[in-house]
Scaffold this motif. Structure first.
Motif, mmCIF file in Angstrom:
data_model
loop_
_atom_site.group_PDB
_atom_site.id
_atom_site.type_symbol
_atom_site.label_atom_id
_atom_site.label_comp_id
_atom_site.label_asym_id
_atom_site.label_seq_id
_atom_site.Cartn_x
_atom_site.Cartn_y
_atom_site.Cartn_z
ATOM 1 N N LEU A 3 -0.866 -1.235 -10.098
ATOM 2 C CA LEU A 3 -0.662 -0.670 -8.779
ATOM 3 C C LEU A 3 -1.518 -1.400 -7.759
ATOM 4 O O LEU A 3 -2.742 -1.484 -7.923
ATOM 5 N N THR A 4 -0.885 -1.902 -6.709
ATOM 6 C CA THR A 4 -1.622 -2.523 -5.613
ATOM 7 C C THR A 4 -2.099 -1.412 -4.689
ATOM 8 O O THR A 4 -1.305 -0.602 -4.215
ATOM 9 N N LEU A 5 -3.407 -1.381 -4.449
ATOM 10 C CA LEU A 5 -3.998 -0.361 -3.591
ATOM 11 C C LEU A 5 -4.140 -0.910 -2.182
ATOM 12 O O LEU A 5 -4.841 -1.900 -1.960
ATOM 13 N N ASP A 6 -3.475 -0.274 -1.238
ATOM 14 C CA ASP A 6 -3.578 -0.647 0.170
ATOM 15 C C ASP A 6 -4.957 -0.229 0.673
ATOM 16 O O ASP A 6 -5.580 0.702 0.139
ATOM 17 N N ALA A 7 -5.440 -0.883 1.716
ATOM 18 C CA ALA A 7 -6.769 -0.573 2.255
ATOM 19 C C ALA A 7 -6.888 0.878 2.697
ATOM 20 O O ALA A 7 -7.963 1.477 2.596
ATOM 21 N N CYS A 8 -5.786 1.477 3.148
ATOM 22 C CA CYS A 8 -5.836 2.856 3.636
ATOM 23 C C CYS A 8 -6.088 3.875 2.527
ATOM 24 O O CYS A 8 -6.399 5.037 2.827
ATOM 25 N N LEU A 20 -9.980 5.172 -8.396
ATOM 26 C CA LEU A 20 -10.663 4.245 -9.292
ATOM 27 C C LEU A 20 -11.184 4.934 -10.552
ATOM 28 O O LEU A 20 -11.194 4.332 -11.632
ATOM 29 N N ALA A 21 -11.585 6.198 -10.434
ATOM 30 C CA ALA A 21 -12.014 6.936 -11.627
ATOM 31 C C ALA A 21 -10.839 7.154 -12.577
ATOM 32 O O ALA A 21 -10.987 7.051 -13.800
ATOM 33 N N VAL A 22 -9.671 7.434 -12.022
ATOM 34 C CA VAL A 22 -8.462 7.588 -12.852
ATOM 35 C C VAL A 22 -8.085 6.241 -13.474
ATOM 36 O O VAL A 22 -7.729 6.170 -14.654
ATOM 37 N N ALA A 23 -8.202 5.176 -12.704
ATOM 38 C CA ALA A 23 -7.935 3.843 -13.257
ATOM 39 C C ALA A 23 -8.915 3.518 -14.384
ATOM 40 O O ALA A 23 -8.527 2.927 -15.398
ATOM 41 N N ALA A 24 -10.172 3.917 -14.225
ATOM 42 C CA ALA A 24 -11.179 3.670 -15.260
ATOM 43 C C ALA A 24 -10.850 4.425 -16.544
ATOM 44 O O ALA A 24 -11.291 4.027 -17.627
ATOM 45 N N GLN A 25 -10.052 5.473 -16.441
ATOM 46 C CA GLN A 25 -9.588 6.205 -17.627
ATOM 47 C C GLN A 25 -8.435 5.475 -18.322
ATOM 48 O O GLN A 25 -7.916 5.940 -19.327
ATOM 49 N N GLY A 26 -8.018 4.352 -17.753
ATOM 50 C CA GLY A 26 -6.965 3.551 -18.357
ATOM 51 C C GLY A 26 -5.555 3.957 -17.989
ATOM 52 O O GLY A 26 -4.598 3.512 -18.624
ATOM 53 N N LEU A 27 -5.397 4.780 -16.951
ATOM 54 C CA LEU A 27 -4.065 5.271 -16.596
ATOM 55 C C LEU A 27 -3.286 4.315 -15.708
ATOM 56 O O LEU A 27 -2.071 4.448 -15.581
ATOM 57 N N PHE A 28 -3.964 3.364 -15.077
ATOM 58 C CA PHE A 28 -3.294 2.287 -14.359
ATOM 59 C C PHE A 28 -4.299 1.178 -14.102
ATOM 60 O O PHE A 28 -5.505 1.384 -14.208
ATOM 61 N N MET A 29 -3.771 0.015 -13.767
ATOM 62 C CA MET A 29 -4.602 -1.134 -13.418
ATOM 63 C C MET A 29 -4.515 -1.332 -11.917
ATOM 64 O O MET A 29 -3.430 -1.579 -11.390
ATOM 65 N N ASP A 101 3.759 -2.722 -10.199
ATOM 66 C CA ASP A 101 4.885 -1.799 -10.293
ATOM 67 C C ASP A 101 5.116 -1.076 -8.971
ATOM 68 O O ASP A 101 6.228 -0.684 -8.664
ATOM 69 N N ALA A 102 4.022 -0.911 -8.201
ATOM 70 C CA ALA A 102 4.128 -0.161 -6.946
ATOM 71 C C ALA A 102 2.953 -0.500 -6.039
ATOM 72 O O ALA A 102 1.941 -1.048 -6.485
ATOM 73 N N ILE A 103 3.118 -0.121 -4.781
ATOM 74 C CA ILE A 103 2.050 -0.169 -3.789
ATOM 75 C C ILE A 103 1.651 1.272 -3.507
ATOM 76 O O ILE A 103 2.506 2.113 -3.218
ATOM 77 N N VAL A 104 0.360 1.557 -3.622
ATOM 78 C CA VAL A 104 -0.150 2.890 -3.314
ATOM 79 C C VAL A 104 -0.664 2.842 -1.877
ATOM 80 O O VAL A 104 -1.574 2.088 -1.566
ATOM 81 N N THR A 105 -0.041 3.646 -1.023
ATOM 82 C CA THR A 105 -0.357 3.615 0.402
ATOM 83 C C THR A 105 -0.078 4.967 1.037
ATOM 84 O O THR A 105 0.733 5.745 0.525
ATOM 85 N N LEU A 106 -0.735 5.216 2.144
ATOM 86 C CA LEU A 106 -0.438 6.379 2.988
ATOM 87 C C LEU A 106 0.534 5.986 4.098
ATOM 88 O O LEU A 106 0.986 6.818 4.862
ATOM 89 N N ASN A 107 0.839 4.711 4.178
ATOM 90 C CA ASN A 107 1.591 4.116 5.273
ATOM 91 C C ASN A 107 3.066 3.925 4.879
ATOM 92 O O ASN A 107 3.526 2.798 4.745
ATOM 93 N N ALA A 108 3.791 5.013 4.712
ATOM 94 C CA ALA A 108 5.170 4.943 4.233
ATOM 95 C C ALA A 108 6.098 4.191 5.190
ATOM 96 O O ALA A 108 6.940 3.404 4.752
ATOM 97 N N LYS A 109 5.931 4.385 6.488
ATOM 98 C CA LYS A 109 6.888 3.796 7.435
ATOM 99 C C LYS A 109 6.855 2.272 7.437
ATOM 100 O O LYS A 109 7.866 1.641 7.729
ATOM 101 N N ASP A 110 5.729 1.674 7.117
ATOM 102 C CA ASP A 110 5.641 0.216 7.141
ATOM 103 C C ASP A 110 5.944 -0.435 5.793
ATOM 104 O O ASP A 110 5.884 -1.659 5.671
ATOM 105 N N PHE A 111 6.268 0.377 4.799
ATOM 106 C CA PHE A 111 6.657 -0.143 3.487
ATOM 107 C C PHE A 111 7.978 0.508 3.067
ATOM 108 O O PHE A 111 8.010 1.379 2.194
ATOM 109 N N PRO A 112 9.088 0.108 3.698
ATOM 110 C CA PRO A 112 10.390 0.722 3.388
ATOM 111 C C PRO A 112 10.754 0.557 1.913
ATOM 112 O O PRO A 112 10.617 -0.523 1.336
ATOM 113 N N ARG A 113 11.219 1.637 1.328
ATOM 114 C CA ARG A 113 11.558 1.625 -0.108
ATOM 115 C C ARG A 113 12.587 0.541 -0.437
ATOM 116 O O ARG A 113 12.476 -0.122 -1.451
ATOM 117 N N GLY A 114 13.590 0.362 0.422
ATOM 118 C CA GLY A 114 14.625 -0.650 0.154
ATOM 119 C C GLY A 114 14.040 -2.047 0.074
ATOM 120 O O GLY A 114 14.409 -2.831 -0.812
#
Length: 181
Positions: A3-8, A20-29, A101-114
């Motif tokens: 998962l790419t983590l956006d700055a926001c 990051l704590a969840v990632a440290a549990q091995g649930l995603f990179m 696999d995905a971008i994790v962001t709060l900025n939905a409007k600037d990352f259109p799903r299509g």
């Protein structure tokens, strides 16, 4: 899952620490680029030199904790990409270069799903992602959450309750799920 983590989602603090704590549990990179990290640092710097210093320390910990998270830009990749905000193209390019696999962001409007789907990517909001991870791996996520809660309590000098901490971090769905347990 990568998962790419956006700055926001890296700044504010509690949201980043939970991710990051969840990632440290091995649930995603987690994945990021130098430019994403730079945006995180600049966002913190707006709150003064102390906040910037804390961000620099947190950045060092994140990079030490996830040494393979740093993705280098691919020459020419950004030139072929389009998003509503040109300033976000580097995030998409990082995700593509890192085979995310995905971008994790709060900025939905600037990352259109299509647009993301055309690149084989999804867009995830941090609250929905964390709720889903908790739904499938409650013990691991709760271990991560307890670590974040304990750190927040230690740093503030007072006992912090998990639910309000998560709510202030805009992780309301996760907070409700944890409280309902």
């Amino acid at each position: 899952m990568k998962l790419t983590l956006d700055a926001c989602v890296l700044f504010p603090t509690v949201m980043r620490e939970v991710l990051l704590a969840v990632a440290a549990q091995g649930l995603f990179m987690p994945l990021w680029s130098d430019r994403i990290i730079g945006e995180w640092q600049r966002a913190a710097a707006r709150f003064g030199p102390e906040a910037e210093g804390e961000a620099l320390a947190a950045i060092a910990r994140a990079q030490d904790g996830f040494p393979s998270a740093r993705i280098k830009p691919q020459p020419g990749l950004e030139a072929r990409l389009h998003l509503p905000d040109d300033n976000d193209i580097h995030v998409l390019a990082t995700a593509i270069a890192g085979n995310a696999d995905a971008i994790v962001t709060l900025n939905a409007k600037d990352f259109p799903r299509g647009t993301l789907q055309a690149e084989g990517l999804d867009r995830r909001d941090p609250d929905g992602l964390l709720w889903e991870l908790w739904s499938h791996n409650p013990e691991q996520v709760e271990t991560a959450l307890e670590r974040v809660r304990a750190t927040a309590s230690r740093l503030s000098g007072e006992e912090k309750a998990l639910k309000p901490l998560l709510k202030r971090a805009k992780l309301t769905r996760l907070a409700r799920a944890i409280a309902a347990e």
